[in-house]
Write a protein that holds these residues in place. Structure first.
Motif, PDB file in Angstrom:
ATOM      1  N   LEU A 100     -25.858 -65.613  77.600  1.00  0.00           N
ATOM      2  CA  LEU A 100     -26.059 -64.998  76.088  1.00  0.00           C
ATOM      3  C   LEU A 100     -27.058 -65.707  75.322  1.00  0.00           C
ATOM      4  N   SER A 101     -27.036 -66.983  75.324  1.00  0.00           N
ATOM      5  CA  SER A 101     -27.980 -67.601  74.542  1.00  0.00           C
ATOM      6  C   SER A 101     -29.327 -67.356  75.215  1.00  0.00           C
ATOM      7  N   ASP A 104     -30.209 -63.794  74.095  1.00  0.00           N
ATOM      8  CA  ASP A 104     -30.540 -63.657  72.562  1.00  0.00           C
ATOM      9  C   ASP A 104     -31.905 -64.161  72.221  1.00  0.00           C
ATOM     10  N   ARG A 105     -32.363 -65.315  72.809  1.00  0.00           N
ATOM     11  CA  ARG A 105     -33.492 -66.044  72.512  1.00  0.00           C
ATOM     12  C   ARG A 105     -34.531 -65.104  73.264  1.00  0.00           C
ATOM     13  N   GLN A 304     -18.952 -63.653  71.008  1.00  0.00           N
ATOM     14  CA  GLN A 304     -20.144 -64.078  70.735  1.00  0.00           C
ATOM     15  C   GLN A 304     -21.098 -62.949  69.909  1.00  0.00           C
ATOM     16  N   SER A 305     -20.875 -61.757  70.209  1.00  0.00           N
ATOM     17  CA  SER A 305     -21.679 -60.648  69.789  1.00  0.00           C
ATOM     18  C   SER A 305     -20.829 -59.430  69.283  1.00  0.00           C
ATOM     19  N   GLY A 306     -19.445 -59.615  69.362  1.00  0.00           N
ATOM     20  CA  GLY A 306     -18.692 -58.373  68.934  1.00  0.00           C
ATOM     21  C   GLY A 306     -18.547 -57.093  69.960  1.00  0.00           C
ATOM     22  N   PHE A 313     -30.312 -56.964  73.109  1.00  0.00           N
ATOM     23  CA  PHE A 313     -30.904 -58.115  71.961  1.00  0.00           C
ATOM     24  C   PHE A 313     -32.240 -57.849  71.465  1.00  0.00           C
ATOM     25  N   ARG A 315     -34.046 -55.905  69.618  1.00  0.00           N
ATOM     26  CA  ARG A 315     -34.421 -55.836  67.988  1.00  0.00           C
ATOM     27  C   ARG A 315     -33.840 -57.105  67.173  1.00  0.00           C
ATOM     28  N   GLY A 316     -33.420 -58.025  67.878  1.00  0.00           N
ATOM     29  CA  GLY A 316     -33.108 -59.323  67.115  1.00  0.00           C
ATOM     30  C   GLY A 316     -31.718 -59.343  66.662  1.00  0.00           C
ATOM     31  N   ILE A 317     -31.071 -58.149  67.010  1.00  0.00           N
ATOM     32  CA  ILE A 317     -29.549 -58.052  66.730  1.00  0.00           C
ATOM     33  C   ILE A 317     -28.635 -57.556  67.935  1.00  0.00           C
ATOM     34  N   PRO A 318     -27.588 -57.875  68.113  1.00  0.00           N
ATOM     35  CA  PRO A 318     -27.000 -57.165  69.338  1.00  0.00           C
ATOM     36  C   PRO A 318     -26.506 -55.685  69.079  1.00  0.00           C
ATOM     37  N   TYR A 320     -25.046 -52.493  70.986  1.00  0.00           N
ATOM     38  CA  TYR A 320     -24.190 -52.041  72.283  1.00  0.00           C
ATOM     39  C   TYR A 320     -24.478 -50.686  72.627  1.00  0.00           C
TER      40      TYR A 320
ATOM     41  N   HIS B  78     -19.125 -53.055  63.375  1.00  0.00           N
ATOM     42  CA  HIS B  78     -20.090 -54.116  63.303  1.00  0.00           C
ATOM     43  C   HIS B  78     -21.597 -53.475  63.304  1.00  0.00           C
ATOM     44  N   HIS B  85     -31.151 -62.562  64.891  1.00  0.00           N
ATOM     45  CA  HIS B  85     -31.684 -63.837  65.462  1.00  0.00           C
ATOM     46  C   HIS B  85     -32.487 -64.321  64.831  1.00  0.00           C
ATOM     47  N   ARG B  90     -28.081 -67.609  65.785  1.00  0.00           N
ATOM     48  CA  ARG B  90     -27.806 -66.625  66.750  1.00  0.00           C
ATOM     49  C   ARG B  90     -27.336 -65.559  66.226  1.00  0.00           C
ATOM     50  N   CYS B  93     -22.360 -60.238  64.805  1.00  0.00           N
ATOM     51  CA  CYS B  93     -22.099 -59.128  63.886  1.00  0.00           C
ATOM     52  C   CYS B  93     -21.101 -59.624  62.865  1.00  0.00           C
TER      53      CYS B  93
END
Lengths: 422, 553
Positions: A100-101, A104-105, A304-306, A313, A315-318, A320, B78, B85, B90, B93
């Motif tokens: 996930l790290s 996200d990166r 970690q993300s909800g 990821f 667009r810089g946000i998680p 779903y 959320h 990020h 990190r 939500c």
């Protein structure tokens, strides 16, 4: 913790492979690193522990290279990609954390190997919820157990021995009634010695209708049909009454084997039926699954993300989306241009075929029909390094222990190394 | 490195400092006496600023199975509050069930540096610690839940002596790496598994024959005799039930002077008067708290909007599931240990009951005299997300604002509360007590919650503002263990806090019956159940801090 009782001989070993978290195995590690389950093994745990060690050398396009070179190449491929997919996610908690790290990166999409099966339950959780219990509640409390759908005893060979054909705190083994709604169990699901299993036989494909009628009957609705899926409605009415008469009924299913479109709707019917029974008595569901630690990805992605899986990821946000972010769709439609495949528990869990650069961080011994761009063999959590993995009932995380030292890095270490090289 | 925080107006109730201009010195993560002649490496001019210790949330659901069920269940919640990020942060939500990363960031951005998860099921403690291990910046800790576990109920049924219970309680604290013991609906989570739908203080559990009163008395005694600093943390019987004020008052009198902490007491302070048969019991509760120095409370204030309720109290969560908004909910029976219920909920200001709940919480805050014995919580996320604390502080400190808010609520609720007539406004000193000094003392943290030499340098600096909501929402600086982590309300540096625990002495003979019980009834070996220090510390980020217990046994 796993106890070393003689050189190479471990007792109380927990299994991340079987989904039900057995932790009473005796495991031998040979001088050559070969692992054998000596006591209380079953086809699932043996297949997990006893995979041959294989070649520990990382490879680029099938050619042996150093770990550093493989990590560097993986980072190079990911740097060049505009939308990578980090998939598989079959790893311990630290492995999923690292994935996930990285995602996200990179602004990658994340998916798990078992998402289709996992979503059959998760979509119900997100739409209407459920009432469920854990394995010790089944063992100590369940006086009526309904196994919904076939093959559960083959997929979870020690489920009956550990939780059903055993005396619990509030119910004796011989007081329990077990009904199979679907198919008659093979020998593994039969009491030994004991009564013959009760079976309401139907094809799994008919379960949606059968469950819908059962739910109606539990609610007290009139049902005009005389039979559904080959089962007389009168027998389903008896089952409905049995659920209401039980002190604590448990309905068990394994969504992984419900391979028809929108099977989540059948899971939902089942879960709503359980809620209905709870108006007057107690009843719970027990979803069986979680093999090769597959609930672990859902849990770690969740905290970690909800979101449980299939997260983008970019667009810089998680974000779903249980459909758009599916591995098969993303590969099929050419939306992603690099694949990281993480599969630390099972060398047989190879990546889906893809025409894009593929980086496999896989259990040592994994073989390929076509070599991926990068293959980095890693240790298996619970054999080669300590870690944590979840059981089918989600609540219980198993502490996994290192049983041998053969010089393999963990999946988490490799993925963190790739991220550092980006 | 020596840091000087120069000329701030300091509120440090642990040392009786109420708004005095002081310099503070920080070295190696600790507050130190001004070292004579030493060179100051970094100086912050805090003239005109307000300086307090980092805030401590002593009851907030931030990690563990039920929180994660809430997260996974609520994608629609959320989406409205994403965390981006950045080079430093990190993604994640926020809002009702925030991701772990976002939890740490947002607490720190409000000047909080420590938070306690109050409902750690022993069998789920591993997960709670793994989740809290992914919460940056904050120190954290958990209260292990007992009281509906079959092992304890069997002991009580069989008349086990207090000493054996004490050993079991102490063993549980060790095995789960927790700092306190919580009881939720004493015996009631178990009773629900036997299809009991209510269990009042003196009602018998139908299988064990044990009453909640016995469970409370036994556990409160155990915690006290073991010398665990945090008193038994009690989520009482009959949560949310109109008329439960009587149960709560009986709980206070029935504990016979033993220390207890009654959590989210707002949910336990309801009468049955009025046209709607729902009324405020706040005055009677506050009177009882004022009269019983052994009792502390946190409020569990509700604030209006969407949230999610997550509780171990399956009995009451199931009873309230029909109010779910949106219409989905989960109840789980868990491992002969406890259970959990997760029910999304929307509090509405034009709903009579919700409006009165809001007023009841504030009445309790304002009618309990001693700020050392009442704590600022929303029972996150059950009453409201923790991010609403600055708003709540304004409600306590600003009577005009409070009454203006009150005037917008359901008119019948306004008639049923004395709130408008209560003149009290909390002072900054009192806020510092309830969110810092008092909370640290309550949980047993000797080096947190104050600014004396030797304290951990968890420090929050605010810029005064007529609107205290704005002031508390965006501190000018937050230091965690001496490192600057927040500037002007934004994270500038990410650190990792410790996990606070206690490890009281006990007789290890208790492990024999426990191992037999695990082998016979549970699904895991005792030895695989125990969480060892390395599980928390092995990633190089986490650490364990053990606080002393003064045994009274």
């Amino acid at each position: 913790m796993a106890k070393l009782i003689a050189p190479g001989l471990w007792r109380q070993v927990p299994s991340p492979f079987c989904g039900i978290g057995v932790d009473d195995l005796t495991v031998r590690v040979g001088d050559d690193g070969a692992v054998t389950v000596e006591e209380r093994g079953d086809p699932v745990t043996r297949a997990g522990f006893e995979q041959p060690l294989g070649d520990k050398t990382p490879r680029i396009d099938g050619r042996p290279v150093s770990l550093e070179a493989a990590v560097g190449r993986a980072a190079e491929l990911l740097r060049a990609a505009s939308l990578p997919l980090v998939a598989g996610l079959a790893a311990d908690v630290n492995g999923v954390r690292a994935a996930l790290s990285l995602a996200d990166r990179l602004g990658a999409v994340v998916d798990a190997a078992d998402s289709e099966a996992l979503l059959r339950n998760l979509l119900v959780l997100q739409d209407s919820g459920w009432m469920t219990c854990t394995l010790a509640e089944v063992k100590n409390r369940a006086d009526l157990i309904v196994m919904v759908g076939g093959g559960l005893e083959r997929g979870f060979p020690r489920f009956f021995e550990r939780h059903v054909w055993v005396d619990g705190m509030f119910v004796r083994a011989d007081e329990r009634r077990v009904i199979h709604l679907g198919q008659a169990p093979s020998a593994a699901g039969r009491p030994s010695p004991g009564k013959a299993p009760e079976v309401l036989a139907c094809d799994d494909a008919h379960l949606p209708q059968v469950l819908a009628v059962l739910r109606a009957l539990v609610k007290g609705e009139a049902v005009a049909a005389e039979a559904v899926g080959g089962i007389p409605v009168a027998r389903l009415a008896e089952l409905a009454e049995s659920l209401k008469a039980a002190r604590y009924g448990v309905l068990v299913w394994a969504a992984a084997s419900w391979n028809w479109p929108h099977a989540e709707l059948a899971v939902q019917t089942l879960c709503e039926l359980i809620k209905e029974v709870n108006r007057t008595t107690r009843c719970s569901g027990l979803p069986l699954g979680g093999k090769n630690g597959s609930q672990t990805a859902v849990q770690v992605c969740g905290w970690q993300s909800g979101y449980p899986l299939r997260i983008r990821f970019s667009r810089g946000i998680p974000e779903y989306d249980p459909y758009l972010n599916a591995t098969e769709r993303l590969l099929g439609e050419g939306e992603v241009d690099a694949l990281v495949w993480l599969a630390a528990f099972d060398g047989g869990q190879t990546p889906p075929p893809a025409e894009i650069p593929t980086i496999v961080v896989g259990r040592c011994g994994m073989t390929f029909s076509r070599p991926p761009a990068v293959f980095i063999p890693v240790g298996c959590p619970g054999i080669d390094h300590p870690g944590h993995a979840y059981r089918t009932d989600n609540v219980v995380a198993l502490r996994l222990y290192q049983l041998r030292s053969v010089g393999l890095p963990s999946g988490a270490e490799v993925i963190r190394a790739i991220e550092r090289r980006l | 490195m020596l840091i000087k925080l120069k000329g701030g107006t300091v509120y440090d109730p642990a040392h009786g400092i109420d708004g005095q201009v002081r310099d503070l010195y920080v070295q190696d993560g600790r507050i130190v006496e001004p070292p004579p002649g030493a060179r100051v490496d970094r100086e912050y001019d805090l003239s005109g600023k307000i300086v307090m210790a980092g805030a401590i949330d002593m009851h907030t659901h931030i990690g563990g199975g039920k929180v994660n069920i809430a997260r996974v269940m609520l994608p629609e919640d959320h989406r409205a509050d994403p965390q981006y990020h950045t080079e430093l942060l990190r993604s994640g939500c926020g809002h009702a069930a925030p991701s772990t990363w976002t939890t740490g960031y947002r607490y720190a951005e409000m000047g909080f540096t420590t938070a306690f998860e109050p409902a750690v099921l022993p069998i789920n403690a591993r997960q709670a610690h793994m989740e809290m291990g992914d919460i940056p910046i904050l120190d954290k800790g958990g209260y292990a839940m007992l009281g509906s576990d079959d092992f304890l109920l069997r002991m009580l049924r069989d008349g086990a002596d207090q000493k054996a219970v004490n050993d079991y309680v102490a063993w549980t604290l060790h095995a789960t790496q927790c700092i306190g013991i919580k009881v939720v609906n004493p015996g009631g989570i178990s009773a629900f598994k036997f299809n009991q739908r209510a269990l009042d203080l003196d009602e018998r559990h139908e299988y064990y024959g044990v009453t909640p009163r016995q469970v409370l008395k036994t556990l409160a005694t155990a915690v006290h005799e073991l010398g665990v600093p945090h008193p038994l943390h009690v989520h009482g019987c009959n949560l949310g039930v109109p008329g439960n004020v009587e149960t709560t008052l009986k709980t206070i009198s029935g504990i016979e002077g033993l220390p207890i902490h009654l959590t989210h007491i707002q949910f336990h302070s309801y009468g049955t008067e009025g046209d709607f048969k729902f009324s405020s019991g706040a005055a009677r509760i506050a009177e009882a708290v004022n009269a019983n120095p052994n009792v502390t409370v946190d409020v569990g204030q509700i604030l209006f909007g969407q949230t999610v309720t997550a509780s171990g109290d399956t009995m009451k969560q199931h009873a309230n599931a029909s109010h779910a908004h949106p219409k989905k909910w989960v109840c789980m029976d868990i491992e002969c240990d406890a259970g959990c219920g997760v029910v999304p909920f929307k509090y509405r200001d034009q709903n009579f009951v919700n409006a009165l709940q809001w007023a009841i919480g504030l009445e309790i805050f304002l009618l309990v005299d001693d700020p050392w014995r009442v704590f600022l919580t929303t029972d996150h996320p059950n009453g409201a997300p923790f991010t609403s604390y600055p708003h709540l502080i304004r409600l306590l400190m600003d009577r005009t604002f409070r009454n203006e808010q009150l005037s917008r609520l359901h008119p019948e609720a306004q008639k049923m509360t004395t709130l408008a007539s209560i003149e009290r406004e909390y002072s900054l000193y009192e806020i510092a007590i309830m969110t810092r000094a008092g909370a640290a003392r309550l949980v047993g943290l000797q080096d947190r919650g104050h600014l004396g030499p030797g304290a951990a340098a968890d420090i929050t600096v605010y810029t005064p503002d007529d609107d205290v909501e704005r002031m508390f929402a965006k501190p000018a600086y937050v230091f965690k263990d001496g490192e600057l982590v927040v500037k002007d309300g934004e994270i500038v540096h990410v650190t990792w806090g410790t996990t606070h625990t206690v490890k009281p002495d006990y007789d290890s003979a208790i492990e024999k019956p426990l191992a037999d019980y695990f082998d016979r009834y549970l699904t895991m070996k005792l030895d695989n159940f125990i969480i060892r220090d390395e599980e928390i510390a092995e990633d190089g980020r986490g650490s364990i801090t053990v606080h002393p217990c003064g045994g009274r046994g």
